[in-house]
Enzyme design. Structure first.
Site, PDB file in Angstrom:
ATOM      1  N   HIS A  66      36.174 102.167  44.452  1.00  0.00           N
ATOM      2  CA  HIS A  66      36.147 102.982  45.663  1.00  0.00           C
ATOM      3  C   HIS A  66      37.532 103.015  46.320  1.00  0.00           C
ATOM      4  O   HIS A  66      37.652 102.808  47.523  1.00  0.00           O
ATOM      5  CB  HIS A  66      35.132 102.415  46.671  1.00  0.00           C
ATOM      6  CG  HIS A  66      33.712 102.532  46.234  1.00  0.00           C
ATOM      7  ND1 HIS A  66      32.673 101.879  46.885  1.00  0.00           N
ATOM      8  CD2 HIS A  66      33.133 103.228  45.221  1.00  0.00           C
ATOM      9  CE1 HIS A  66      31.526 102.176  46.293  1.00  0.00           C
ATOM     10  NE2 HIS A  66      31.784 102.983  45.277  1.00  0.00           N
ATOM     11  N   PRO A  67      38.595 103.303  45.583  1.00  0.00           N
ATOM     12  CA  PRO A  67      39.934 103.273  46.192  1.00  0.00           C
ATOM     13  C   PRO A  67      40.135 104.429  47.175  1.00  0.00           C
ATOM     14  O   PRO A  67      39.718 105.557  46.916  1.00  0.00           O
ATOM     15  CB  PRO A  67      40.875 103.396  44.982  1.00  0.00           C
ATOM     16  CG  PRO A  67      40.065 104.153  43.972  1.00  0.00           C
ATOM     17  CD  PRO A  67      38.651 103.682  44.152  1.00  0.00           C
TER      18      PRO A  67
END
Length: 345
Positions: free
Chosen positions: A260-261
């Site tokens: 989930h960058p």
């Protein structure tokens, strides 16, 4: 740009919309001379705009808490890739590929470290043990080091069970995306700096593990004779199992990305020195250039990032067109009051 082995130039009459993602968008901007002055000059890239591109990298990290069971709870990771599973899906619309992958349940909780009504821990329930799979290479997919993976495999191979991923929703650590060189074909340097602010992030994850372990005493878990999988890398083995020291050692040894960058082209106000784009997603100091992807999020959302990223794209379309496509959508009557989330502990 390179297309079919040839270098071509593409001109834009109005705007350029950059949507290459949290890693790709800062990489393209940096190669184009938009980024931290010192970093660009060190690579010999002419500076077009001195902006904090590639900074503020945030990601959700998790640590697995696994259980053995006496009964199969569903499909294994290997079941998803079989010819039989593919045929059942194509011909009958049934089988493992009609499931949600491996993820069958989610829960959001607030620990003592969270000062408002928002959650800071997410539990993700996965009906398999990653170490039992021969086909699903979790070590490579989640960058698990060799020693940790060997311990997982030895403990889980050939066993039935499930995994609870304890996920940190508000990491305090911040990473970076930087260039290795000015060669556009080289991969960038991704430094997430997980647990850089180790004490706070580890403390929250430990509280999350305590919440996850409470489920083991429920009747639902007892029905499947669920028992925790006990293993540890070498430097944690001498610590008493289930002690605070044991779990914090496991956290520091075995955290993994949730993929989930966000945050590397941060959106912010005009007076925010950490912002790359303004509230209309326009790159500061550059005319006719916007960024529209997860990289513009100032902070990683407290949950999965797919829907928020889609929302960014929808909002970007409205901004570009100069319309408000949601003004006529009625809100539920109870939307005026914030929802109260009960304490988890």
């Amino acid at each position: 740009m390179e297309r079919h082995g040839k270098i071509v130039t593409v001109n834009a009459k109005k705007e350029v919309i950059l949507s290459a993602g949290t890693v790709g968008s800062p990489r393209i901007l940096l190669l184009s001379g938009v980024g931290p002055k010192a970093h660009l000059e060190s690579l010999g890239i002419p500076v077009v705009a001195d902006l904090p591109v590639g900074e503020n990298l945030q990601d959700h990290i998790d640590v697995g808490h696994e259980y053995y069971t006496n009964l199969s709870l569903g499909y294994t990771a290997d079941d998803l890739g079989t010819v039989r599973s593919q045929l059942k899906y194509i011909l009958l619309g049934t089988g493992p590929l009609t499931s949600t992958g491996l993820l069958e349940g989610l829960g959001f909780f607030r620990t003592q470290w969270q000062r408002d009504n928002n959650s800071d821990i997410q539990l993700q329930m996965i009906w398999t043990l990653f170490g039992e799979s021969k086909e699903f290479d979790a070590a490579e997919r989640f960058n698990i080091n060799a020693e940790s993976w060997k311990c997982m495999e030895e403990a889980q191979q050939g066993r039935l069970g499930f995994t609870t991923l304890v996920t940190l929703l508000h990491p305090t650590s911040r990473g970076t995306i930087q260039l290795r060189s000015k060669d556009p074909k080289e991969h960038p340097i991704i430094d997430p700096k997980y647990l850089d602010n180790a004490d706070r992030d580890v403390d929250v994850l430990y509280e999350g593990i305590k919440i996850a372990r409470k489920f083991a005493s429920t009747n639902a878990f007892k029905r499947y004779d669920a028992k925790p999988v006990v293993y540890a890398v070498s430097h944690c083995r001498d610590l008493p199992y289930d002690s605070e020291e044991y779990w914090k050692c496991k956290i520091r040894s075995q955290i993994a990305t949730t993929y989930h960058p966000t945050g590397t082209c941060k959106m912010g106000a005009a007076d925010d020195p950490t912002a790359v784009v303004d509230p209309e997603l326009r790159v500061r100091g550059i005319r006719g250039l916007r960024v529209a992807d997860a990289s513009i999020m100032p902070d990683v959302p407290a949950g999965n990032t797919n829907a928020p990223t889609i929302m960014v794209g929808e909002k970007a379309a409205d901004l570009i067109l100069g319309v408000n496509s949601v003004k006529d959508i009625p809100l539920p009557a109870d939307m005026d009051e914030p929802e109260t989330i009960p304490d988890a502990v």
